[in-house]
Structures are given as structure tokens and as C-alpha cells.
Write a protein that holds these residues in place. Structure first.
Motif, PDB file in Angstrom:
ATOM      1  N   GLU A  94       0.820  -1.210   0.000  1.00  0.00           N
ATOM      2  CA  GLU A  94       0.000   0.000   0.000  1.00  0.00           C
ATOM      3  C   GLU A  94       0.856   1.264   0.000  1.00  0.00           C
ATOM      4  OE1 GLU A  94      -2.516  -0.274   3.356  1.00  0.00           O
ATOM      5  OE2 GLU A  94      -3.642  -2.013   2.614  1.00  0.00           O
ATOM      6  N   GLY A  95       1.994   1.217   0.656  1.00  0.00           N
ATOM      7  CA  GLY A  95       2.855   2.386   0.717  1.00  0.00           C
ATOM      8  C   GLY A  95       3.674   2.619  -0.531  1.00  0.00           C
ATOM      9  N   ASN A  96       3.672   1.655  -1.448  1.00  0.00           N
ATOM     10  CA  ASN A  96       4.468   1.790  -2.679  1.00  0.00           C
ATOM     11  C   ASN A  96       3.618   1.427  -3.897  1.00  0.00           C
ATOM     12  OD1 ASN A  96       7.543   2.138  -1.703  1.00  0.00           O
ATOM     13  ND2 ASN A  96       6.495   0.691  -0.342  1.00  0.00           N
ATOM     14  N   ALA A  97       2.373   1.913  -3.906  1.00  0.00           N
ATOM     15  CA  ALA A  97       1.481   1.659  -5.040  1.00  0.00           C
ATOM     16  C   ALA A  97       2.061   2.247  -6.320  1.00  0.00           C
ATOM     17  CB  ALA A  97       0.099   2.253  -4.761  1.00  0.00           C
ATOM     18  N   GLY A  98       2.030   1.459  -7.393  1.00  0.00           N
ATOM     19  CA  GLY A  98       2.595   1.884  -8.662  1.00  0.00           C
ATOM     20  C   GLY A  98       4.074   1.615  -8.800  1.00  0.00           C
ATOM     21  N   ASN A  99       4.689   1.121  -7.725  1.00  0.00           N
ATOM     22  CA  ASN A  99       6.127   0.842  -7.742  1.00  0.00           C
ATOM     23  C   ASN A  99       6.392  -0.609  -7.363  1.00  0.00           C
ATOM     24  OD1 ASN A  99       8.840   1.594  -8.076  1.00  0.00           O
ATOM     25  ND2 ASN A  99       9.063   2.064  -5.898  1.00  0.00           N
ATOM     26  N   GLU A 100       5.448  -1.508  -7.778  1.00  0.00           N
ATOM     27  CA  GLU A 100       5.505  -2.903  -7.337  1.00  0.00           C
ATOM     28  C   GLU A 100       6.732  -3.646  -7.849  1.00  0.00           C
ATOM     29  OE1 GLU A 100       2.912  -1.412  -8.498  1.00  0.00           O
ATOM     30  OE2 GLU A 100       1.353  -1.533  -6.961  1.00  0.00           O
ATOM     31  N   ARG A 101       7.255  -3.262  -8.996  1.00  0.00           N
ATOM     32  CA  ARG A 101       8.384  -3.996  -9.572  1.00  0.00           C
ATOM     33  C   ARG A 101       9.642  -3.911  -8.721  1.00  0.00           C
ATOM     34  NH1 ARG A 101       8.134  -2.652 -16.103  1.00  0.00           N
ATOM     35  NH2 ARG A 101       6.064  -3.605 -16.493  1.00  0.00           N
ATOM     36  N   SER A 102       9.762  -2.882  -7.913  1.00  0.00           N
ATOM     37  CA  SER A 102      10.976  -2.704  -7.101  1.00  0.00           C
ATOM     38  C   SER A 102      10.828  -3.270  -5.699  1.00  0.00           C
ATOM     39  CB  SER A 102      11.326  -1.217  -7.010  1.00  0.00           C
ATOM     40  OG  SER A 102      10.287  -0.502  -6.364  1.00  0.00           O
ATOM     41  N   LEU A 103       9.762  -4.028  -5.455  1.00  0.00           N
ATOM     42  CA  LEU A 103       9.493  -4.508  -4.106  1.00  0.00           C
ATOM     43  C   LEU A 103       9.972  -5.932  -3.861  1.00  0.00           C
ATOM     44  CD1 LEU A 103       5.857  -3.152  -3.556  1.00  0.00           C
ATOM     45  CD2 LEU A 103       8.037  -2.078  -2.949  1.00  0.00           C
ATOM     46  N   ALA A 104      10.481  -6.611  -4.897  1.00  0.00           N
ATOM     47  CA  ALA A 104      10.831  -8.024  -4.752  1.00  0.00           C
ATOM     48  C   ALA A 104      11.859  -8.239  -3.642  1.00  0.00           C
ATOM     49  CB  ALA A 104      11.362  -8.575  -6.071  1.00  0.00           C
ATOM     50  N   LEU A 105      12.896  -7.414  -3.590  1.00  0.00           N
ATOM     51  CA  LEU A 105      13.935  -7.583  -2.574  1.00  0.00           C
ATOM     52  C   LEU A 105      13.378  -7.310  -1.176  1.00  0.00           C
ATOM     53  CD1 LEU A 105      16.915  -8.192  -2.042  1.00  0.00           C
ATOM     54  CD2 LEU A 105      17.387  -5.743  -2.271  1.00  0.00           C
ATOM     55  N   SER A 106      12.549  -6.291  -1.073  1.00  0.00           N
ATOM     56  CA  SER A 106      11.956  -5.980   0.231  1.00  0.00           C
ATOM     57  C   SER A 106      11.034  -7.096   0.686  1.00  0.00           C
ATOM     58  CB  SER A 106      11.189  -4.657   0.150  1.00  0.00           C
ATOM     59  OG  SER A 106      12.071  -3.582  -0.119  1.00  0.00           O
ATOM     60  N   TYR A 107      10.276  -7.679  -0.252  1.00  0.00           N
ATOM     61  CA  TYR A 107       9.435  -8.833   0.089  1.00  0.00           C
ATOM     62  C   TYR A 107      10.289  -9.986   0.603  1.00  0.00           C
ATOM     63  CZ  TYR A 107       5.307  -6.811  -2.208  1.00  0.00           C
ATOM     64  OH  TYR A 107       4.244  -6.026  -2.544  1.00  0.00           O
ATOM     65  N   THR A 108      11.416 -10.209  -0.059  1.00  0.00           N
ATOM     66  CA  THR A 108      12.308 -11.301   0.343  1.00  0.00           C
ATOM     67  C   THR A 108      12.799 -11.096   1.770  1.00  0.00           C
ATOM     68  OG1 THR A 108      13.028 -11.610  -1.952  1.00  0.00           O
ATOM     69  CG2 THR A 108      14.441 -12.513  -0.206  1.00  0.00           C
ATOM     70  N   PHE A 109      13.144  -9.873   2.114  1.00  0.00           N
ATOM     71  CA  PHE A 109      13.647  -9.613   3.462  1.00  0.00           C
ATOM     72  C   PHE A 109      12.535  -9.690   4.504  1.00  0.00           C
ATOM     73  CE2 PHE A 109      17.613  -8.486   1.622  1.00  0.00           C
ATOM     74  CZ  PHE A 109      18.539  -8.545   2.648  1.00  0.00           C
ATOM     75  N   LEU A 110      11.315  -9.379   4.104  1.00  0.00           N
ATOM     76  CA  LEU A 110      10.203  -9.564   5.037  1.00  0.00           C
ATOM     77  C   LEU A 110      10.022 -11.050   5.355  1.00  0.00           C
ATOM     78  CD1 LEU A 110       7.508  -7.045   3.744  1.00  0.00           C
ATOM     79  CD2 LEU A 110       8.915  -6.863   5.801  1.00  0.00           C
ATOM     80  N   VAL A 111      10.168 -11.902   4.337  1.00  0.00           N
ATOM     81  CA  VAL A 111      10.076 -13.351   4.559  1.00  0.00           C
ATOM     82  C   VAL A 111      11.231 -13.818   5.438  1.00  0.00           C
ATOM     83  CG1 VAL A 111      10.124 -15.607   3.442  1.00  0.00           C
ATOM     84  CG2 VAL A 111       8.813 -13.749   2.423  1.00  0.00           C
ATOM     85  N   LEU A 112      12.431 -13.291   5.180  1.00  0.00           N
ATOM     86  CA  LEU A 112      13.586 -13.663   5.999  1.00  0.00           C
ATOM     87  C   LEU A 112      13.399 -13.211   7.447  1.00  0.00           C
ATOM     88  CD1 LEU A 112      16.555 -12.860   3.570  1.00  0.00           C
ATOM     89  CD2 LEU A 112      15.641 -15.106   4.175  1.00  0.00           C
ATOM     90  N   ARG A 113      12.810 -12.037   7.629  1.00  0.00           N
ATOM     91  CA  ARG A 113      12.518 -11.567   8.980  1.00  0.00           C
ATOM     92  C   ARG A 113      11.531 -12.507   9.678  1.00  0.00           C
ATOM     93  NH1 ARG A 113      14.926  -8.825  12.690  1.00  0.00           N
ATOM     94  NH2 ARG A 113      14.667 -10.915  13.505  1.00  0.00           N
ATOM     95  N   TYR A 114      10.550 -12.980   8.921  1.00  0.00           N
ATOM     96  CA  TYR A 114       9.591 -13.923   9.487  1.00  0.00           C
ATOM     97  C   TYR A 114      10.297 -15.219   9.912  1.00  0.00           C
ATOM     98  CZ  TYR A 114       6.359 -17.834   9.457  1.00  0.00           C
ATOM     99  OH  TYR A 114       5.704 -18.984   9.781  1.00  0.00           O
ATOM    100  N   ILE A 115      11.201 -15.714   9.067  1.00  0.00           N
ATOM    101  CA  ILE A 115      11.928 -16.941   9.399  1.00  0.00           C
ATOM    102  C   ILE A 115      12.765 -16.740  10.655  1.00  0.00           C
ATOM    103  CG2 ILE A 115      13.740 -18.518   8.608  1.00  0.00           C
ATOM    104  CD1 ILE A 115      12.716 -18.075   5.762  1.00  0.00           C
ATOM    105  N   ALA A 116      13.433 -15.583  10.752  1.00  0.00           N
ATOM    106  CA  ALA A 116      14.254 -15.303  11.933  1.00  0.00           C
ATOM    107  C   ALA A 116      13.408 -15.196  13.195  1.00  0.00           C
ATOM    108  CB  ALA A 116      15.043 -14.010  11.717  1.00  0.00           C
TER     109      ALA A 116
END
Length: 322
Positions: free
Chosen positions: A192-214
Motif C-alpha cells: 500500500e505504501g508503494n502503489a505503482g512501484n511494485e516492480r521494485s518490491l521483490a527484494l523488500s518482500y524477500t527480506f520480510l520473509v527472511l525476517r519472518y523466518i528469523a
């Protein structure tokens, strides 16, 4: 409970937690807060039944009264089975609490009058659920304490096993419920905070998943520790001085130490990885952990393991002298 059955029960609990969090994201009107379950769903069901017609309204009123009076009626059954204890007074209190809580769950629009707007309904439902669980858990804890002080050694072992089962379920719920819910909320907030800029979110999504694993890994390791403690408890109940009990104590102490070290190292690795990719991340979450409770638990287990080995050694020496 056998080990395979325990693992199956924990897996089922994990699946239910994941389903609840995904249901919360997909159906926000039905699942708004974990603490509101199942009172929110009961309220929605009774509301739908009440709006179905005059007969449905009468049935909803009857069910509403039955659900609310259930704890107080349980008190009558307890009185026939055993003598009443002071903590049993919490059962009618629970019934008294359920009446307003379920009424507000059936009519959530009334919560806006207290919270200022309809947007506060999820928070209000969560608070109502916490109030009910505070009474329910308080009763469970007080009853458990009474059983602890009145129990002999075999009964204490059974109580400890039940406690370890409950802790295992709580750890699973924390890993696949609370932590996973935070992941879902973080992903939604990032999108929601980066609407229209979804293509640049892949790395941030990955780190959110890594944060969840940690975050979830320590809870998963705690489940393994609880299972190892159950194994030790089972061996102790069979024979306090057996080699199997000593071996189980050694395995438990090693597992505790490795679990604590693994949790710390994963958190350090995640923080360092964030530092490397910091310029490219749109969200950052660094945590410096100081696991004093975990360290105290590890020390307690190590002392217990040492006591078991020492008792076994003294028993062998006495047997050799005899």
C-alpha cells in the motif's frame, strides 16, 4: 500422547493458524483478530440467524443465553464431581463477562460509540476477546496450581507433560499465527505504501520473509525442546536411574544450547544481510536480542541434566557396594 500423535496435533495447529491468518487477510469482516476467535464468529453466526426471521431471532436469543450460561452451568457439574474451590467462582464471572462481550460481537456497530469510529471495531473486538481469555486463562492457571500442590510425583509428571503439550501448541501458534500474521500485515503495508512501484518490491518482500523466518525459528526450536523434554519425562517415569534417562537429559541439554545459539546466529545473520542491502531496501527491521529467559531456561536444563547424571552415578556406586 505418543510422539507421532503429538507431531500430527502440532501440524494441525500450525495449519489452522495459517488458515486463520490467511482468512483474516481474505475475509477481514469475519476474522479481524486472533484474540477475538471464536467469539467474533459466534456473534456473526447469531446475528445472521437473528436477521433470518422471527423464528431465527428466537433461536438466536436461546443460543445466546445457552452459550453465555455454559460456564456457570459447568459449575453445577463440577460441584457434583468434586468439592468447589475458590477459583471456581471465576466460572460465573466468565458467564457474566460473556453476556456483554457476545452482545457487542453480535452488534459490532455499537463499538463505534466507545471507540469513536467504525474503523475501531477490529481493535474493540480484539480487546473484548482478550478480556474473556484473561478470565478463562486465569481460571486454568489457578486450577493448575492447586493440582500441582496436591499432586504426588507421578501426578506432577503428568501435569508437567500436559504443560509441555500446551507450550508446544502455543509455540506453534506463535510461529505460524502471530509471526505469520505480522508477515502478512507487513507485506500489505509495503504494497500500500508503494502503489505503482511494485516492480521494485521483490527484494523488500524477500527480506520480510527472511525476517519472518528469523522470528519464527526460535519458536520452532522451542517445540523441539519441548518434545525432547517430554522424552526425558517419559524415561524418568519409567526409571529414574536408567541409561535412557541420562541419555535423554544429555540430548535435551545439548538441544537447548544449540537452539539458543541458532536463534542468536540467525538474527545476527539477518541484521548483517540487511546492512549489505540497506540502500536497496524499502523497509528495515533490525532487532538486537538479549534472550535472558532462554539463557535461564538453558541453565536450568543443564543443572537438571547434571543432577540426573549425578544421581545415576551415586546409584551405581551404591549398587556396587551392596
Amino acid at each position: 500422547m505418543k510422539q507421532n500423535k503429538l507431531y500430527a496435533a502440532l501440524a494441525a495447529a500450525g495449519v489452522l493458524c495459517l488458515a486463520a491468518q490467511l482468512g483474516d487477510a481474505a475475509l477481514p469482516g469475519i476474522f479481524t483478530a486472533v484474540s477475538a476467535f471464536p467469539f467474533e464468529q459466534i456473534g456473526l453466526g447469531l446475528r445472521a440467524l437473528s436477521l433470518s426471521g422471527s423464528a431465527g431471532n428466537a433461536a438466536a436469543l436461546a443460543l445466546y443465553g445457552m452459550v453465555c450460561l455454559l460456564p456457570a452451568c459447568t459449575l453445577l457439574l463440577i460441584r457434583r464431581r468434586r468439592g468447589l474451590c475458590p477459583e471456581d467462582a471465576l466460572l460465573p464471572v466468565l458467564s457474566a463477562v460473556l453476556f456483554p462481550v457476545l452482545y457487542w460481537m453480535i452488534n459490532p456497530g455499537l463499538l463505534g460509540a466507545f471507540l469513536g469510529s467504525a474503523e475501531g471495531q477490529p481493535f474493540g473486538k480484539a480487546v473484548l476477546g482478550i478480556i474473556v481469555y484473561s478470565v478463562l486463562l486465569g481460571y486454568a492457571v489457578l486450577r493448575t496450581l492447586r493440582r500441582f500442590f496436591a499432586a504426588d510425583l507421578p501426578q506432577l509428571q503428568k501435569c508437567l507433560a500436559v504443560l509441555l503439550y500446551a507450550l508446544s501448541v502455543l509455540f506453534v501458534c506463535a510461529a505460524f499465527g502471530t509471526c505469520f500474521g505480522e508477515l502478512v500485515d507487513s507485506i500489505a503495508a509495503l504494497r500500500e505504501g508503494n502503489a505503482g512501484n511494485e516492480r521494485s518490491l521483490a527484494l523488500s518482500y524477500t527480506f520480510l520473509v527472511l525476517r519472518y523466518i528469523a522470528d519464527a525459528l526460535p519458536y520452532v526450536l522451542d517445540v523441539l525442546v519441548a518434545c525432547a523434554a517430554l522424552t526425558l519425562l517419559r524415561e524418568q517415569s519409567l526409571s529414574r536411574y536408567s541409561e535412557a534417562a541420562v541419555a535423554a537429559a544429555k540430548r535435551l541439554s545439548r538441544l537447548c544450547g544449540r537452539s539458543l545459539a541458532a536463534g542468536m546466529l540467525v538474527n545476527i545473520a539477518f541484521n548483517l544481510l540487511q546492512l549489505v542491502f540497506l540502500p536497496r531496501l524499502l523497509t528495515v527491521d533490525a532487532v538486537a536480542e538479549l534472550p535472558l529467559l532462554s539463557a535461564a531456561f538453558v541453565l536450568s536444563v543443564l543443572l537438571l541434566s547434571q543432577y540426573i547424571r549425578e544421581n545415576k552415578r551415586l546409584k551405581d556406586e551404591n549398587d556396587s557396594l551392596i
